[in-house]
Every structure is written in structure tokens, then in C-alpha cells.
Design a protein around this motif. Structure first.
Motif, PDB file in Angstrom:
ATOM      1  N   ASP A 327       0.967  -1.135  -0.054  1.00  0.00           N
ATOM      2  CA  ASP A 327       0.113   0.012   0.054  1.00  0.00           C
ATOM      3  C   ASP A 327       1.037   1.168   0.215  1.00  0.00           C
ATOM      4  O   ASP A 327       2.049   1.096   0.482  1.00  0.00           O
ATOM      5  CB  ASP A 327      -0.911   0.081   1.130  1.00  0.00           C
ATOM      6  N   GLU A 328       0.279   2.412  -0.438  1.00  0.00           N
ATOM      7  CA  GLU A 328       0.938   3.593  -0.551  1.00  0.00           C
ATOM      8  C   GLU A 328       1.105   4.307   0.866  1.00  0.00           C
ATOM      9  O   GLU A 328       0.435   3.833   1.912  1.00  0.00           O
ATOM     10  CB  GLU A 328       0.365   4.616  -1.372  1.00  0.00           C
ATOM     11  N   ARG A 329       2.148   4.844   1.282  1.00  0.00           N
ATOM     12  CA  ARG A 329       2.122   5.611   2.499  1.00  0.00           C
ATOM     13  C   ARG A 329       1.797   7.077   2.412  1.00  0.00           C
ATOM     14  O   ARG A 329       1.649   7.546   1.244  1.00  0.00           O
ATOM     15  CB  ARG A 329       3.713   5.508   3.136  1.00  0.00           C
ATOM     16  N   SER A 330       1.460   7.764   3.141  1.00  0.00           N
ATOM     17  CA  SER A 330       1.053   9.169   3.026  1.00  0.00           C
ATOM     18  C   SER A 330       2.029   9.777   2.553  1.00  0.00           C
ATOM     19  O   SER A 330       3.538   9.867   2.758  1.00  0.00           O
ATOM     20  CB  SER A 330       0.533   9.790   4.408  1.00  0.00           C
ATOM     21  N   THR A 331       1.856  11.185   1.781  1.00  0.00           N
ATOM     22  CA  THR A 331       2.998  12.032   1.511  1.00  0.00           C
ATOM     23  C   THR A 331       3.756  12.534   2.729  1.00  0.00           C
ATOM     24  O   THR A 331       5.054  13.000   2.728  1.00  0.00           O
ATOM     25  CB  THR A 331       2.398  13.328   0.648  1.00  0.00           C
ATOM     26  N   PHE A 332       2.960  12.677   4.077  1.00  0.00           N
ATOM     27  CA  PHE A 332       3.921  13.099   5.165  1.00  0.00           C
ATOM     28  C   PHE A 332       4.825  12.017   5.693  1.00  0.00           C
ATOM     29  O   PHE A 332       6.059  12.333   5.998  1.00  0.00           O
ATOM     30  CB  PHE A 332       2.761  13.215   6.372  1.00  0.00           C
ATOM     31  N   GLU A 333       4.382  10.747   5.555  1.00  0.00           N
ATOM     32  CA  GLU A 333       5.422   9.607   5.924  1.00  0.00           C
ATOM     33  C   GLU A 333       6.518   9.717   4.984  1.00  0.00           C
ATOM     34  O   GLU A 333       7.845   9.631   5.187  1.00  0.00           O
ATOM     35  CB  GLU A 333       4.645   8.211   5.788  1.00  0.00           C
ATOM     36  N   ALA A 334       6.235  10.069   3.811  1.00  0.00           N
ATOM     37  CA  ALA A 334       7.393  10.042   2.559  1.00  0.00           C
ATOM     38  C   ALA A 334       8.321  11.303   2.934  1.00  0.00           C
ATOM     39  O   ALA A 334       9.296  10.968   2.888  1.00  0.00           O
ATOM     40  CB  ALA A 334       6.897  10.211   1.254  1.00  0.00           C
ATOM     41  N   LEU A 335       7.681  12.105   3.095  1.00  0.00           N
ATOM     42  CA  LEU A 335       8.490  13.350   3.642  1.00  0.00           C
ATOM     43  C   LEU A 335       9.340  13.288   4.737  1.00  0.00           C
ATOM     44  O   LEU A 335      10.813  13.523   4.743  1.00  0.00           O
ATOM     45  CB  LEU A 335       7.859  14.725   3.803  1.00  0.00           C
ATOM     46  N   SER A 359       5.610  21.749   2.502  1.00  0.00           N
ATOM     47  CA  SER A 359       5.518  21.870   3.981  1.00  0.00           C
ATOM     48  C   SER A 359       5.644  20.655   4.691  1.00  0.00           C
ATOM     49  O   SER A 359       5.732  19.444   3.903  1.00  0.00           O
ATOM     50  CB  SER A 359       4.150  22.620   4.503  1.00  0.00           C
ATOM     51  N   LEU A 360       5.848  20.661   5.930  1.00  0.00           N
ATOM     52  CA  LEU A 360       6.069  19.181   6.715  1.00  0.00           C
ATOM     53  C   LEU A 360       4.790  18.591   6.387  1.00  0.00           C
ATOM     54  O   LEU A 360       4.737  17.235   6.605  1.00  0.00           O
ATOM     55  CB  LEU A 360       6.253  19.813   8.141  1.00  0.00           C
ATOM     56  N   TYR A 361       3.717  18.965   6.471  1.00  0.00           N
ATOM     57  CA  TYR A 361       2.367  18.470   6.291  1.00  0.00           C
ATOM     58  C   TYR A 361       2.085  18.907   5.087  1.00  0.00           C
ATOM     59  O   TYR A 361       1.319  19.941   4.718  1.00  0.00           O
ATOM     60  CB  TYR A 361       1.240  18.991   7.288  1.00  0.00           C
ATOM     61  N   PRO A 362       2.243  17.874   3.887  1.00  0.00           N
ATOM     62  CA  PRO A 362       2.089  18.171   2.636  1.00  0.00           C
ATOM     63  C   PRO A 362       0.449  18.562   2.393  1.00  0.00           C
ATOM     64  O   PRO A 362      -0.423  18.113   2.950  1.00  0.00           O
ATOM     65  CB  PRO A 362       2.319  16.990   1.944  1.00  0.00           C
ATOM     66  N   ILE A 363       0.310  19.389   1.158  1.00  0.00           N
ATOM     67  CA  ILE A 363      -0.914  19.761   0.900  1.00  0.00           C
ATOM     68  C   ILE A 363      -1.726  18.617   0.505  1.00  0.00           C
ATOM     69  O   ILE A 363      -1.059  17.678  -0.309  1.00  0.00           O
ATOM     70  CB  ILE A 363      -0.932  20.892  -0.310  1.00  0.00           C
ATOM     71  N   GLY A 364      -2.945  18.535   1.093  1.00  0.00           N
ATOM     72  CA  GLY A 364      -3.861  17.382   0.648  1.00  0.00           C
ATOM     73  C   GLY A 364      -3.935  16.546   1.758  1.00  0.00           C
ATOM     74  O   GLY A 364      -4.957  15.602   2.013  1.00  0.00           O
ATOM     75  N   VAL A 365      -3.005  16.338   2.646  1.00  0.00           N
ATOM     76  CA  VAL A 365      -3.137  15.372   3.855  1.00  0.00           C
ATOM     77  C   VAL A 365      -4.087  15.812   4.871  1.00  0.00           C
ATOM     78  O   VAL A 365      -4.391  17.000   4.967  1.00  0.00           O
ATOM     79  CB  VAL A 365      -1.736  15.265   4.556  1.00  0.00           C
ATOM     80  N   GLN A 376      -7.886  19.495   6.465  1.00  0.00           N
ATOM     81  CA  GLN A 376      -7.120  19.140   5.545  1.00  0.00           C
ATOM     82  C   GLN A 376      -6.118  20.444   5.181  1.00  0.00           C
ATOM     83  O   GLN A 376      -6.408  21.272   5.289  1.00  0.00           O
ATOM     84  CB  GLN A 376      -8.001  18.722   4.099  1.00  0.00           C
ATOM     85  N   VAL A 377      -4.955  20.062   4.822  1.00  0.00           N
ATOM     86  CA  VAL A 377      -3.807  21.232   4.564  1.00  0.00           C
ATOM     87  C   VAL A 377      -4.135  21.521   3.295  1.00  0.00           C
ATOM     88  O   VAL A 377      -4.216  20.739   2.286  1.00  0.00           O
ATOM     89  CB  VAL A 377      -2.446  20.448   4.807  1.00  0.00           C
ATOM     90  N   VAL A 378      -4.325  23.247   3.114  1.00  0.00           N
ATOM     91  CA  VAL A 378      -4.541  23.417   1.810  1.00  0.00           C
ATOM     92  C   VAL A 378      -3.319  24.418   1.232  1.00  0.00           C
ATOM     93  O   VAL A 378      -3.480  24.878   0.000  1.00  0.00           O
ATOM     94  CB  VAL A 378      -5.923  24.094   1.920  1.00  0.00           C
ATOM     95  N   ASP A 379      -2.551  24.766   1.858  1.00  0.00           N
ATOM     96  CA  ASP A 379      -1.678  25.857   1.560  1.00  0.00           C
ATOM     97  C   ASP A 379      -0.242  25.630   2.604  1.00  0.00           C
ATOM     98  O   ASP A 379      -0.517  25.257   3.649  1.00  0.00           O
ATOM     99  CB  ASP A 379      -2.013  27.204   1.397  1.00  0.00           C
ATOM    100  N   VAL A 380       0.840  26.207   1.989  1.00  0.00           N
ATOM    101  CA  VAL A 380       2.077  26.270   2.537  1.00  0.00           C
ATOM    102  C   VAL A 380       2.257  27.569   3.212  1.00  0.00           C
ATOM    103  O   VAL A 380       1.916  28.620   2.476  1.00  0.00           O
ATOM    104  CB  VAL A 380       3.393  25.649   1.643  1.00  0.00           C
ATOM    105  N   ALA A 381       2.851  27.562   4.273  1.00  0.00           N
ATOM    106  CA  ALA A 381       3.132  28.914   5.074  1.00  0.00           C
ATOM    107  C   ALA A 381       4.441  29.256   4.616  1.00  0.00           C
ATOM    108  O   ALA A 381       5.252  28.460   5.096  1.00  0.00           O
ATOM    109  CB  ALA A 381       2.974  29.057   6.417  1.00  0.00           C
TER     110      ALA A 381
END
Length: 435
Positions: A327-335, A359-365, A376-381
Motif C-alpha cells: 500500500d502507499e504511505r502518506s505524503t507526510f510519511e514519505a517526507l 511543508s512538513l504536512y503536505p498539501i492534501g493530507v 485538510q492542509v490546503v496551503d504552505v506557510a
């Protein structure tokens, strides 16, 4: 076919036709040189003979002759020097510690521009469903285009280079103008296409472009990078499809065959007269800073800057994308895995550019907040990857997006895949749309 004793083959030797392990398995495409590691592996596995219809071909100097260091030099001396000068060790604890943290240092040492300050001060607008749907349509159009490029080469052994240049220019502008939507799209599981190479190439290219835009690459270099990343797997189509379409992990002999694809891709693009920068990026995209990569095991500044970016973009995509055997892992886990970079495989500055781009919490997670709500994360600061903008999931009146301050409202954790699936099913059942 003629049998060739493996103990008679020397490193850097190549043949005029494909070299096969047997009638089904391609070991080395025509024109590609044997490496010492390949010959050692053949001996270790007990392969005493390989088969080919060709003859030995005199070898030209290996691509390494283009440098040492010429890869980065050929790309752009100034960019390479600037990036090396800003390289810092990335410590994941700098981004994950709680409490009263010190402000995170900006990637660029110089003061932010007026435009960046205005962007940082502005609160993002809510996710526009229409804009997001339009971005999804455009994303799929780019996927179809990349599929056509690979298919055209497979059938015609050529490329429409002016068209590729135009399309990659459009892709770079698409990422720049629709960054929030695009990064959300590539983190959405249902956007994964069945065509592995197309999906991997497009997702990796989007991430690579986002990194390069963060590093302020000029347009011509951005275009070269996008072209190289889009074509970095082109050699795969000359390998047995069971190697990359399998639903199980590869055996060691299969891995060896797979490891030839950067050389195959390099030769394809060299024959098609793509720029040297693009050729080297494709050849070196599996090289690693500590020398653990392949095919040439080069290290550090001997690797082209494009290849360094493609390496981390591909790794990010590979970790977060589903495969048939896992299974895929989240983009957060990948980062997090890439930021930890425990084996020092990736360039620290490029790793940090990835972190600041998404961001540490990628957009979409989806994240669980300290106030008990899910968002849901919608943008980077700008300037702080720990405090993204989020939008609370609400089936009633949607709240406006807001920036996490880390004090009154904190991100407690990222939702796992099962939690996200359950939440989306519940929202759908209740008739809500998420936002």
C-alpha cells in the motif's frame, strides 16, 4: 544466438545487439557497456554464459569523462555554486519538536522579497471546487500527453522535441499557477493511474518543478529539468515489462536488469540529441550523495544538480504511491523518511527545498487538530513548514482556511489511510462534500 562466456567479458565491453540471460530476459541492451558490478553478480549467481546475436563494439569514453564535476558545471555554474553554498544538514527534529520552538530558518539566506512577504501575510482563499476540478482535468491531459510521448517512441524510436519543449513549458506554468491544487491532486489516491511509468513520471516531474521553483531556477533550466524528469524512465520500455509491472518485489537478478535502465535511457536521449544536461540528469537520477547509487556510484558534487532533484522527487513519489505489492504511505510519511535521510543519500539543500515547497504536512493530507477537529492542509506557510494553512472538515458551514499557530491550535498528528477512508465515507453518507 551466440553464447558468450561471462568470464571472457570485461568491464566497459559492449555488444552490437541485446545481451540476454536467456531467450526471455534482457540483461543489457545493445550499445550499453558492462560494469564490473554486473560481471561480479553474474559470477556470484552462477551465470556462465550470456547470449547475443551481436559482436563486440569498440567503446567510447564513458560518460564520466564529461567531468568530474562537469555535470553540475554543465547545468549552471552559478546555480550549483549557490546551492552548495546554502547546503545545511537537515535535522528532522528542527521541524517536529513541540512547545516553544524557535522560528524556522528560511531556506534562502537573503531577505524575502516584497512579493513573498505579501504572499506570506495573505490568508489563502478557500478551495475552489471549480478550480480544483479544472486542475484535475489539466493534470489528466498532461498524463495523456506523457503517455503519447512514450508510446510514440516505442513505435517510432523518435521524439517530437519542439512539442516536448512546449508542453514542458506549459507544465511548469501549470505547477506555478496551480500549486495548491496540483500538490493536492498528487496526494490523492484516486488520481493514481494504472500506467506506472506515466503516473510516476508526471508526479515526479511536478515535485521536481516545485523544488526548482523554490530554488528560483531560471526558465531555461526549469524547462531542461522538467524534460529530463518526464523522460527519465524512457529506457524502461526497452526492458521486459514484467520487471516494472510485477505485483511482487523483484528478485536479485531482476533488480540487476532493472538497474540498467538509466544507461538505456541515457543512450536513447543521447541518440535523439537532447542536451548533455538532460542526458546526464537521466543517467544519474539513481546516483546518491554517499555513492550508494547506480550505475556509476558517483558521489556528491560529481552528480548533476538536475539528477539530485529528480532523485528526491522520484523517491518522494515512489514512497507515497501505491505499488502492486504494498500500500502507499502518506505524503507526510514519505517526507519524514526523506528529511531524516539517515544514510545521507540526498542533497540537504534540495531536501530542505522539498520541505519548504510542500511543508512538513503536505498539501492534501488530513490532520487531527488540538481542538478536536479534523482538517485538510490546503496551503504552505512561507518560511515555516510546521504551520501550514488548513481547512476544517465540516459538512455544515465551512470554516475559512486559517494558519496553524502552534500555540492555540496545533497539529496533533496526521490521519492514517484507514482513518481518511472512513472519514470520507462518512461524509459522503451524510451528503457532505468535505468543504
Amino acid at each position: 544466438m551466440n553464447a558468450v562466456k561471462t568470464n571472457s567479458i570485461t568491464a566497459e565491453q559492449k555488444f552490437s545487439s541485446d545481451v540476454m540471460l536467456d531467450k526471455d530476459f534482457l540483461l543489457l541492451p545493445s550499445g550499453c557497456v558492462f560494469t564490473g558490478d554486473q560481471l561480479k553478480d553474474l559470477a556470484d549467481w552462477g551465470f556462465e554464459e550470456v547470449y547475443t546475436e551481436g559482436k563486440t563494439v569498440a567503446t567510447a569514453p564513458a560518460p564520466q569523462a564529461a567531468a568530474p564535476g562537469a555535470a553540475a558545471k554543465g547545468v549552471n555554474n552559478k546555480i550549483a555554486a549557490d546551492i552548495d553554498a546554502k547546503t545545511e544538514t537537515v535535522d528532522v527534529n528542527d521541524f517536529m519538536s513541540g512547545g516553544d520552538e524557535k522560528p524556522v530558518k528560511q531556506l534562502a539566506k537573503e531577505a524575502p522579497s516584497k512579493e513573498e512577504e505579501e504572499q506570506a501575510a495573505a490568508e489563502p482563499e478557500g478551495i475552489s471546487s471549480d478550480e480544483y476540478e479544472k486542475a484535475k482535468v489539466t493534470y489528466k491531459e498532461f498524463a495523456s500527453y506523457i503517455s503519447s510521448v512514450y508510446t510514440f517512441y516505442a513505435t517510432n524510436k523518435s521524439f517530437n522535441m519542439p512539442e516536448i519543449s512546449q508542453k514542458m513549458s506549459e507544465l511548469c506554468e501549470f505547477v506555478k499557477s496551480n500549486r495548491r491544487h496540483v500538490l493536492r491532486i498528487i496526494s490523492t489516491p484516486d488520481m493514481n493511474e494504472k500506467n506506472f511509468m506515466v503516473n510516476h513520471s508526471l508526479r515526479s516531474t511536478i515535485v521536481a518543478v516545485a523544488i526548482a521553483q523554490r530554488l528560483k531556477f531560471p526558465e531555461d533550466k526549469l524547462l531542461e529539468l522538467a524534460t529530463a524528469c518526464m523522460l527519465h524512465e524512457i529506457g524502461m520500455i526497452l526492458l521486459p515489462p514484467q520487471l516494472y509491472l510485477t505485483d511482487k518485489p523483484l528478485s536479485q537478478p531482476e533488480k540487476v536488469m532493472m538497474n540498467t535502465h538509466p544507461i538505456v535511457s541515457f543512450n536513447i536521449l543521447k541518440q535523439a540529441n537532447f542536451s548533455l544536461n538532460i542526458q546526464l540528469a537521466v543517467l544519474e537520477h539513481h546516483e546518491r550523495m554517499n555513492g550508494s547509487g547506480y550505475p556509476r556510484h558517483v558521489t556528491g558534487d560529481k552528480i548533476s544538480i538536475y539528477a539530485k532533484i529528480i532523485a528526491i522527487a522520484c523517491s518522494f513519489e515512489a514512497i507515497s504511491a501505491p505499488r502492486g505489492y504494498r500500500d502507499e504511505r502518506s505524503t507526510f510519511e514519505a517526507l519524514i523518511e526523506l528529511v531524516r535521510n539517515s544514510n545521507r543519500q540526498y542533497d540537504d539543500t534540495i531536501t530542505k527545498a522539498l520541505l519548504y515547497s510542500i511543508s512538513l504536512y503536505p498539501i492534501g493530507v488530513y490532520v487531527y487538530l488540538s481542538n478536536g477537529k479534523i482538517a485538510q492542509v490546503v496551503d504552505v506557510a512561507e518560511g515555516n513548514p510546521k504551520t501550514p494553512f488548513v481547512q476544517v472538515i465540516d459538512t455544515g458551514n465551512a470554516e475559512a482556511p486559517f494558519q496553524i499557530d502552534g500555540i492555540k491550535t496545533r497539529i496533533m498528528r496526521v490521519l492514517n489511510k484507514n482513518e481518511v477512508d472512513d472519514m470520507l465515507k462518512a461524509i459522503k453518507k451524510m451528503g457532505g462534500k468535505g468543504f
